[in-house]
Motif scaffolding. Structure first.
Motif, PDB file in Angstrom:
ATOM      1  N   THR A 335      49.030  46.467  32.331  1.00 43.22           N
ATOM      2  CA  THR A 335      47.863  45.888  32.648  1.00 43.22           C
ATOM      3  C   THR A 335      47.004  46.371  33.488  1.00 43.22           C
ATOM      4  O   THR A 335      46.020  45.943  33.613  1.00 43.22           O
ATOM      5  CB  THR A 335      48.913  44.611  33.301  1.00 43.22           C
ATOM      6  OG1 THR A 335      49.600  45.226  34.376  1.00 43.22           O
ATOM      7  CG2 THR A 335      49.584  43.902  32.695  1.00 43.22           C
ATOM      8  N   GLN A 336      47.298  47.533  34.318  1.00 39.38           N
ATOM      9  CA  GLN A 336      46.551  48.255  35.338  1.00 39.38           C
ATOM     10  C   GLN A 336      45.312  48.773  34.320  1.00 39.38           C
ATOM     11  O   GLN A 336      44.111  48.542  34.669  1.00 39.38           O
ATOM     12  CB  GLN A 336      47.183  49.323  36.022  1.00 39.38           C
ATOM     13  CG  GLN A 336      46.314  49.866  37.036  1.00 39.38           C
ATOM     14  CD  GLN A 336      45.706  48.849  38.096  1.00 39.38           C
ATOM     15  OE1 GLN A 336      46.474  48.384  38.957  1.00 39.38           O
ATOM     16  NE2 GLN A 336      44.484  48.704  37.965  1.00 39.38           N
ATOM     17  N   VAL A 339      43.075  45.800  33.030  1.00 39.05           N
ATOM     18  CA  VAL A 339      42.369  45.456  34.269  1.00 39.05           C
ATOM     19  C   VAL A 339      40.973  46.465  34.307  1.00 39.05           C
ATOM     20  O   VAL A 339      39.839  46.244  34.440  1.00 39.05           O
ATOM     21  CB  VAL A 339      42.927  45.369  35.602  1.00 39.05           C
ATOM     22  CG1 VAL A 339      41.878  45.173  36.747  1.00 39.05           C
ATOM     23  CG2 VAL A 339      43.967  44.220  35.339  1.00 39.05           C
ATOM     24  N   ARG A 343      36.825  45.709  34.240  1.00 34.60           N
ATOM     25  CA  ARG A 343      36.170  46.030  35.276  1.00 34.60           C
ATOM     26  C   ARG A 343      34.966  47.288  34.935  1.00 34.60           C
ATOM     27  O   ARG A 343      33.763  47.112  35.376  1.00 34.60           O
ATOM     28  CB  ARG A 343      36.863  46.270  36.348  1.00 34.60           C
ATOM     29  CG  ARG A 343      37.838  45.025  36.937  1.00 34.60           C
ATOM     30  CD  ARG A 343      36.885  43.962  37.359  1.00 34.60           C
ATOM     31  NE  ARG A 343      37.626  42.840  37.662  1.00 34.60           N
ATOM     32  CZ  ARG A 343      37.778  41.779  37.509  1.00 34.60           C
ATOM     33  NH1 ARG A 343      36.816  41.439  36.281  1.00 34.60           N
ATOM     34  NH2 ARG A 343      38.465  40.669  37.674  1.00 34.60           N
ATOM     35  N   ILE A 351      40.872  37.285  35.715  1.00 36.12           N
ATOM     36  CA  ILE A 351      41.688  37.909  34.733  1.00 36.12           C
ATOM     37  C   ILE A 351      43.047  37.410  35.055  1.00 36.12           C
ATOM     38  O   ILE A 351      43.593  37.335  36.178  1.00 36.12           O
ATOM     39  CB  ILE A 351      41.806  39.323  35.025  1.00 36.12           C
ATOM     40  CG1 ILE A 351      40.269  40.036  34.614  1.00 36.12           C
ATOM     41  CG2 ILE A 351      42.807  40.106  34.045  1.00 36.12           C
ATOM     42  CD1 ILE A 351      40.382  41.752  34.703  1.00 36.12           C
ATOM     43  N   ASP A 372      43.051  44.922  41.331  1.00 34.10           N
ATOM     44  CA  ASP A 372      41.640  44.656  40.867  1.00 34.10           C
ATOM     45  C   ASP A 372      40.658  44.808  42.047  1.00 34.10           C
ATOM     46  O   ASP A 372      40.899  44.270  43.022  1.00 34.10           O
ATOM     47  CB  ASP A 372      41.902  43.300  40.443  1.00 34.10           C
ATOM     48  CG  ASP A 372      40.573  42.541  40.023  1.00 34.10           C
ATOM     49  OD1 ASP A 372      39.489  43.448  39.605  1.00 34.10           O
ATOM     50  OD2 ASP A 372      40.066  41.133  40.067  1.00 34.10           O
ATOM     51  N   LEU A 377      42.144  37.871  40.142  1.00 31.76           N
ATOM     52  CA  LEU A 377      43.366  37.895  39.369  1.00 31.76           C
ATOM     53  C   LEU A 377      44.125  36.499  39.575  1.00 31.76           C
ATOM     54  O   LEU A 377      44.281  36.106  40.608  1.00 31.76           O
ATOM     55  CB  LEU A 377      44.301  38.963  39.736  1.00 31.76           C
ATOM     56  CG  LEU A 377      43.879  40.471  39.512  1.00 31.76           C
ATOM     57  CD1 LEU A 377      45.183  41.589  39.738  1.00 31.76           C
ATOM     58  CD2 LEU A 377      43.517  40.623  38.225  1.00 31.76           C
TER      59      LEU A 377
END
Length: 475
Positions: A335-336, A339, A343, A351, A372, A377
């Protein structure tokens, strides 16, 4: 919701639900209908003419009218309906040719009665068990779709007003294209969107397919790439024009997985995988973010239902960090990284980030949430009656702490029994925690094979959908 290729093909067929669906509901839960009752009385008997008018925006299907007399009125014969009497209680049900009362339409039935003494007009008319008192539902809210941002543990619009999302999923774009059947399942025109809006929804979640968006070689060209992307963007724009926020989410992805709970053995995006793949998912989100940046009425749901915990002991680490996850045979996009891709494309959209166990487990979400830089988030949660975390005690212990810190969006709620007892309790719990939720799914599938809200794209509900619609009408 997780569906394999075979199951989805079955569900994508259109079935007719046999039974009586609830009447269109007003804001107070009563049906949006009225009854006009007139008599031609000759002293020892009378003819009753009864007209049911539909004041709502959706059809009343399978109508059944009940009312009671105060005297000794006795049914002799009826027409344009099946009439019966028990004591002072009268029941009349529609016939096959007049069983549907369309929006703004009416149906008239009548009967002859004998009596002596007084002949007071009845006042307790009900349709399908609910009072039919002539109350029309308030119109759905108009205006542009809300531009959403995170503020604490809730969403706010451009004016700083709190927004809670109540909506539906519109399944189809995740499977039709890769199965070679088109881009959507069923209509996505103005009338179909108006039907969604008539339920007092303010959001629609749109599942997407990675291979179709990126025009990979397994997808027919007419359903892929620029054509697919334009269809999705046009639908999102139509939702916005009707005041509906959109949630676009990555549902089916690339990567071969044959381990525990595998949905298919195909490397292509033809089923739900345990995690998005590092090969294509970051590119997908970079392109989607570019397509919708500046449109804060569109929310990004990073991945439908992660389940790396079925494959590896380090599920939460795999979810966030990706890379090589033991038990998953392809390189994973955490997920990082997704994200970061959003961005880096310059999009500041909200998100949504899920958890484990098909995003039913949020027990360590706060610990493993990605970073984030926009602090925008929300937590993605799915809840069905067959999930592990399906009790209020579990919700209180696992979900409430997350909802206290960030916006909680139950992106899919439903039950597999074609009823609504589970979601009734769930929606009440979510309301108490100011959480958003969207029901699965606005498709005309047989709700006995999986949660389906409607039997027709005009908004006619299944028994499950009737519960959702009645609850939405209270807002």
């Amino acid at each position: 919701m997780r569906l394999g290729t075979t199951a989805t093909t079955l569900l994508a067929a259109t079935f007719a639900l046999v039974g009586i669906s609830a009447p269109t509901a007003g804001a107070d839960g009563t049906p949006a209908c009225k009854v006009d009752y007139t008599v031609n009385d000759w002293g020892a008997g009378f003819t009753a003419s009864v007209t049911i008018g539909n004041l709502g925006g959706s059809p009343i299907n399978g109508w059944r009218l009940t009312y009671s007399y105060a005297g000794n009125q006795t049914l002799q014969q009826g027409w344009n309906g099946t009439w019966s009497q028990s004591g002072q209680a009268v029941t009349v049900a529609g016939l096959p040719w007049n069983a549907t009362v369309p929006p703004s339409g009416s149906v008239t039935t009548g009967a002859n009665f004998a009596y002596s003494g007084s002949n007071a007009e009845p006042t307790d008319f009900a349709v399908n068990g609910s009072p039919c008192n002539g109350t029309a539902p308030p119109p759905p809210p108009d205006g542009p779709a809300p531009a959403l941002q995170v503020s604490g543990n809730h969403f706010v619009d451009a004016d700083g007003k709190t927004v809670t999302l109540h909506g539906v999923n519109r399944s189809g774009a995740e499977f039709a294209c890769v199965q070679g059947n088109g881009i959507f399942d069923g209509p996505v025109d103005a009338a179909s969107v108006a039907a969604i809006k008539s339920w007092h929804a303010n959001a629609v979640r749109v599942p997407l397919n990675e291979d179709c968006w990126l025009a990979l070689s397994d997808v027919k060209p007419q359903y892929a790439g620029a054509t697919y992307q334009k269809a999705i963007k046009d639908y999102v724009n139509l939702l916005h024009q009707n005041g509906l926020a959109a949630i676009v989410e990555l549902h089916w992805t690339h990567g071969q997985y044959t381990g525990n709970s595998a949905g298919c053995s195909d490397v292509n995006a033809t089923c739900q995988k345990p995690m998005p793949d590092a090969q294509y998912a970051p590119t997908f989100w970079s392109q989607v973010a570019t397509a919708f940046k500046g449109d804060d009425s569109t929310v990004f749901d990073l991945f439908n239902e992660p389940y790396p915990d079925r494959a590896t002991a380090n599920g939460w680490t795999c979810l966030r960090d990706g890379g090589t996850c033991p038990g998953i045979t392809y390189s994973v996009a955490g997920t990082q990284s997704l994200v970061n891709a959003v961005r880096a494309a310059g999009a500041d959209n909200v998100i949504m980030v899920g958890g484990l166990a098909y995003t039913n487990d949020l027990s360590q979400w706060l610990t493993y949430a990605p970073t984030d830089p926009r602090h925008n988030l929300a937590a993605s949660w799915h809840s069905y009656n067959f999930n592990t975390c399906s009790s209020s005690s579990c919700w209180d212990s696992q979900i409430a702490p997350v909802a206290a810190q960030v916006p909680l969006v139950a992106g899919e709620i439903g039950e597999n029994d074609c009823g609504h007892s589970y979601v009734d309790g769930l929606m009440s719990w979510l309301d108490r925690h100011a959480a958003s939720y969207l029901a699965w799914t606005w498709n005309t599938w047989d709700c006995s094979t999986g949660p389906a809200l409607i039997t027709s794209y005009d908004g006619t509900p299944t028994a499950f959908g009737a519960g959702i619609r009645a609850h939405f009408a209270s807002f």
